[in-house]
Design a protein around this motif. Structure first.
Motif, short mmCIF file in Angstrom:
data_model
loop_
_atom_site.label_atom_id
_atom_site.label_comp_id
_atom_site.label_asym_id
_atom_site.label_seq_id
_atom_site.Cartn_x
_atom_site.Cartn_y
_atom_site.Cartn_z
N ALA A 195 -7.10 5.08 -5.36
CA ALA A 195 -5.72 4.77 -5.73
C ALA A 195 -5.62 3.41 -6.39
O ALA A 195 -4.89 3.23 -7.38
CB ALA A 195 -4.82 4.83 -4.49
N GLU A 252 0.36 4.20 -0.98
CA GLU A 252 -0.31 5.47 -0.67
C GLU A 252 -0.37 5.72 0.84
O GLU A 252 -0.62 6.85 1.27
CB GLU A 252 -1.73 5.48 -1.26
CG GLU A 252 -1.79 5.26 -2.77
CD GLU A 252 -1.10 6.35 -3.57
OE1 GLU A 252 -0.87 7.46 -3.02
OE2 GLU A 252 -0.79 6.10 -4.75
N GLU A 261 1.27 6.65 3.95
CA GLU A 261 2.55 7.35 4.15
C GLU A 261 3.41 6.66 5.20
O GLU A 261 4.65 6.65 5.08
CB GLU A 261 2.29 8.81 4.54
CG GLU A 261 1.68 9.61 3.39
CD GLU A 261 1.66 11.10 3.68
OE1 GLU A 261 2.27 11.52 4.69
OE2 GLU A 261 1.04 11.84 2.89
N TRP A 286 4.90 3.66 3.50
CA TRP A 286 5.88 4.10 2.50
C TRP A 286 7.19 4.52 3.17
O TRP A 286 8.26 4.16 2.71
CB TRP A 286 5.31 5.25 1.69
CG TRP A 286 6.24 5.77 0.64
CD1 TRP A 286 6.90 6.96 0.64
CD2 TRP A 286 6.63 5.10 -0.57
NE1 TRP A 286 7.69 7.09 -0.48
CE2 TRP A 286 7.54 5.96 -1.25
CE3 TRP A 286 6.32 3.87 -1.13
CZ2 TRP A 286 8.12 5.61 -2.46
CZ3 TRP A 286 6.90 3.52 -2.35
CH2 TRP A 286 7.79 4.38 -2.99
N ARG A 304 -4.30 2.59 -10.15
CA ARG A 304 -3.20 1.66 -10.44
C ARG A 304 -3.65 0.57 -11.40
O ARG A 304 -2.92 0.18 -12.32
CB ARG A 304 -2.68 1.04 -9.14
CG ARG A 304 -1.85 1.96 -8.28
CD ARG A 304 -1.04 1.18 -7.24
NE ARG A 304 -1.90 0.41 -6.34
CZ ARG A 304 -2.39 0.88 -5.20
NH1 ARG A 304 -2.13 2.12 -4.84
NH2 ARG A 304 -3.15 0.12 -4.42
N GLU A 339 -7.90 4.80 -0.64
CA GLU A 339 -7.25 3.65 -1.24
C GLU A 339 -8.06 3.07 -2.39
O GLU A 339 -7.49 2.54 -3.35
CB GLU A 339 -7.00 2.57 -0.17
CG GLU A 339 -6.47 1.24 -0.70
CD GLU A 339 -5.19 1.38 -1.52
OE1 GLU A 339 -4.92 0.48 -2.34
OE2 GLU A 339 -4.47 2.38 -1.35
N PRO A 369 3.75 5.39 -5.11
CA PRO A 369 2.51 6.15 -4.92
C PRO A 369 2.34 7.17 -6.05
O PRO A 369 3.30 7.53 -6.74
CB PRO A 369 2.73 6.85 -3.58
CG PRO A 369 4.22 6.99 -3.47
CD PRO A 369 4.79 5.77 -4.12
N ASP A 393 0.85 -1.19 0.00
CA ASP A 393 0.00 0.00 0.00
C ASP A 393 0.89 1.25 0.00
O ASP A 393 1.09 1.88 1.04
CB ASP A 393 -0.92 -0.01 1.22
CG ASP A 393 -1.89 1.18 1.21
OD1 ASP A 393 -1.95 1.89 0.18
OD2 ASP A 393 -2.57 1.40 2.22
N ARG A 431 1.99 10.32 -6.13
CA ARG A 431 2.78 11.56 -6.05
C ARG A 431 4.22 11.37 -6.50
O ARG A 431 4.94 12.33 -6.76
CB ARG A 431 2.76 12.10 -4.62
CG ARG A 431 3.44 11.22 -3.59
CD ARG A 431 3.26 11.73 -2.18
NE ARG A 431 3.95 10.90 -1.19
CZ ARG A 431 3.45 9.78 -0.69
NH1 ARG A 431 2.26 9.35 -1.09
NH2 ARG A 431 4.13 9.08 0.20
N GLN A 487 -6.72 8.24 -12.08
CA GLN A 487 -7.02 8.68 -10.71
C GLN A 487 -8.15 9.70 -10.74
O GLN A 487 -9.08 9.66 -9.91
CB GLN A 487 -5.77 9.31 -10.09
CG GLN A 487 -5.98 9.85 -8.69
CD GLN A 487 -5.86 8.79 -7.61
OE1 GLN A 487 -5.80 7.61 -7.91
NE2 GLN A 487 -5.84 9.22 -6.36
#
Length: 450
Positions: free
Chosen positions: A364, A12, A14, A17, A368, A361, A148, A10, A150, A350
């Motif tokens: 997102a 997205e 943070e 990540w 994806r 999610e 992700p 996952d 971004r 998106q």
């Protein structure tokens, strides 16, 4: 290959990540770049081999353009199955397999690369190098899943740019061989790449991962095929990547055929444009992350049209210095455009997810899923632009003895790409299907940022 599978992913999130995801994603990116780099070198191998093919080979310029066009065509078509292979077999597993597949065209070229070989044999071996073009599609689909939203512009730009550099590197290797051993020794180039292919496969096996959440989703593929944005982006990618790969294949032959350069003189110039275009690709992705892919792409197509105008003028006046300035500027702009257009793809899907009312999610994951499925189709159609460029050059040189007519055609095409980018994604972006209660401006704002 059983492989190493990551069950939960996952990017997205943070916290995930920062603590786990980024380190793993970057490690996979590094070895993805290595494999894709070698793949691009093998795909564009015949842009170098034709420089070794003197009169004793009995192949005229039109025949050489057809050889490199054949490699381009196969590389474009094979991108479609390569895209979906990642979900079927795993990103790590497929990277190992696709790297080892490069031994087939390299070994075959090593066996036949000498005067007296039939043109049909050369054509078949050139077609085999298309497997190197497929590596791009599987690599981009795989890396798209690791990062992700971004970070996608930067990550996809680095992945693709590092792969694209395989084009000037193989051309530099060819230059080194021609400058030292002479044009009679093409097998040295081929022999140098065989151990590098093995190294890329071993590194992928040892240090890459498969993502279990990226499952084979034929529904996503069907949905991507039906979505108009897939084909609009494929058209725009013809203008950017199609130009990059087409010019990369043809640059040396144009210098030899139109400007009378020797193999050594052509090889000493051929690598410059692809190198700069490859290095600048991550910049295009980063600019798109910051300012929006559509804005960067529009400005880029306008600049490409202007640079092509310089090339047309230089071609008519037979001015090699001006021609080189314009052509190398084109390469740089194709690299920027490659980065910005690929950033647009996940952003578009998106935005469609948000317009459908999805959040977090769920949005997102939808982005994806659809962007991963569409990337292979977009990459395949985009690569066909390279075939179009080489066929245009072949026809132009056959009919007029120069590439001027082909360049005029390219200029008009870039103008059309500019209009399409502005009309669809900047003027009044065509909204995605939305809920009736969704405000009309919502999808427009999303597309303006892609």
């Amino acid at each position: 290959m059983a492989g190493r599978w990551i069950e939960q992913w996952d990017p997205e999130d943070e916290t995930f990540w920062r603590t786990t995801g980024e380190r793993t994603a970057r490690r996979n990116l590094v070895f993805s770049v290595l494999s894709e780099h070698i793949g691009f070198s093998i795909w564009t191998l015949w842009s170098v081999m034709v420089l070794f093919m003197g009169p004793e080979y009995g192949v005229d310029p039109a025949g050489k353009f057809f050889l490199i066009g054949t490699a381009t065509l196969v590389g474009a078509v094979i991108r479609v199955p390569y895209t979906f292979a990642v979900a079927r077999f795993g990103g790590r597993n497929w990277t190992v397999f696709s790297a080892l597949m490069l031994l087939l065209p390299t070994g075959a070229a090593y066996a036949v690369m000498e005067p007296g070989t039939s043109y049909g044999t050369f054509l078949l071996v050139a077609a085999l190098t298309g497997v190197g073009g497929g590596n791009f599609a599987s690599s981009m689909t795989n890396i798209n899943s690791f990062f992700p939203l971004r970070k996608k512009g930067w990550a996809l730009g680095v992945n693709a740019g590092g792969g694209n550099i395989g084009v000037p590197v193989v051309q530099l290797v060819g230059l080194l061989v021609i400058g030292t051993a002479g044009a009679a020794h093409p097998r040295i180039v081929l022999g140098a790449y065989i151990p590098l292919i093995v190294v890329a496969a071993v590194c992928a096996a040892l240090w890459m991962d498969n993502l279990a959440p990226v499952k084979n989703d034929t529904g996503a593929a069907r949905e991507a095929v039906r979505d108009g944005h897939t084909w609009i982006m494929a058209f725009l990618y013809v203008g950017t990547f199609g130009s990059f790969i087409g010019y990369s294949f043809a640059f040396g032959l144009v210098l030899q055929t139109q400007f009378g350069r020797t193999p050594l003189q052509a090889a000493s110039l051929t690598f410059i444009g692809p190198l700069l275009g490859s290095l600048i690709r991550p910049v295009g992705g980063a600019l798109a992350d910051r300012f929006g892919g559509a804005r960067i792409t529009l400005g880029n197509f306008l600049a490409m049209a202007a640079a092509t105008g310089v090339v047309v003028t230089a071609s008519v006046q037979e001015s090699l210095p001006v021609f080189l300035v314009g052509f190398i500027a084109l390469f740089v702009l194709t690299g920027l455009g490659n980065g910005s257009t690929y950033k647009m793809i996940p952003g578009i899907f998106q935005a469609k997810a948000l317009a459908k009312g999805m959040t977090g999610e769920a949005a997102a994951a939808y982005g994806r899923r659809l962007s991963g499925a569409s990337m292979g189709l977009i990459g395949a159609v985009g690569a066909l632009g390279g075939l179009g460029i080489n066929l245009a050059f072949r026809q132009s040189f056959q009919s007029a003895g120069t590439g001027t007519a082909a360049f005029v055609g390219f200029l008009l095409f870039y103008a059309v790409c500019s209009v399409v980018t502005w009309a669809v994604y900047l003027r009044r972006p065509a909204p995605a299907p939305v809920r009736t209660e969704a405000p009309e401006a919502e999808p427009q704002l999303g597309y303006a940022r892609v």
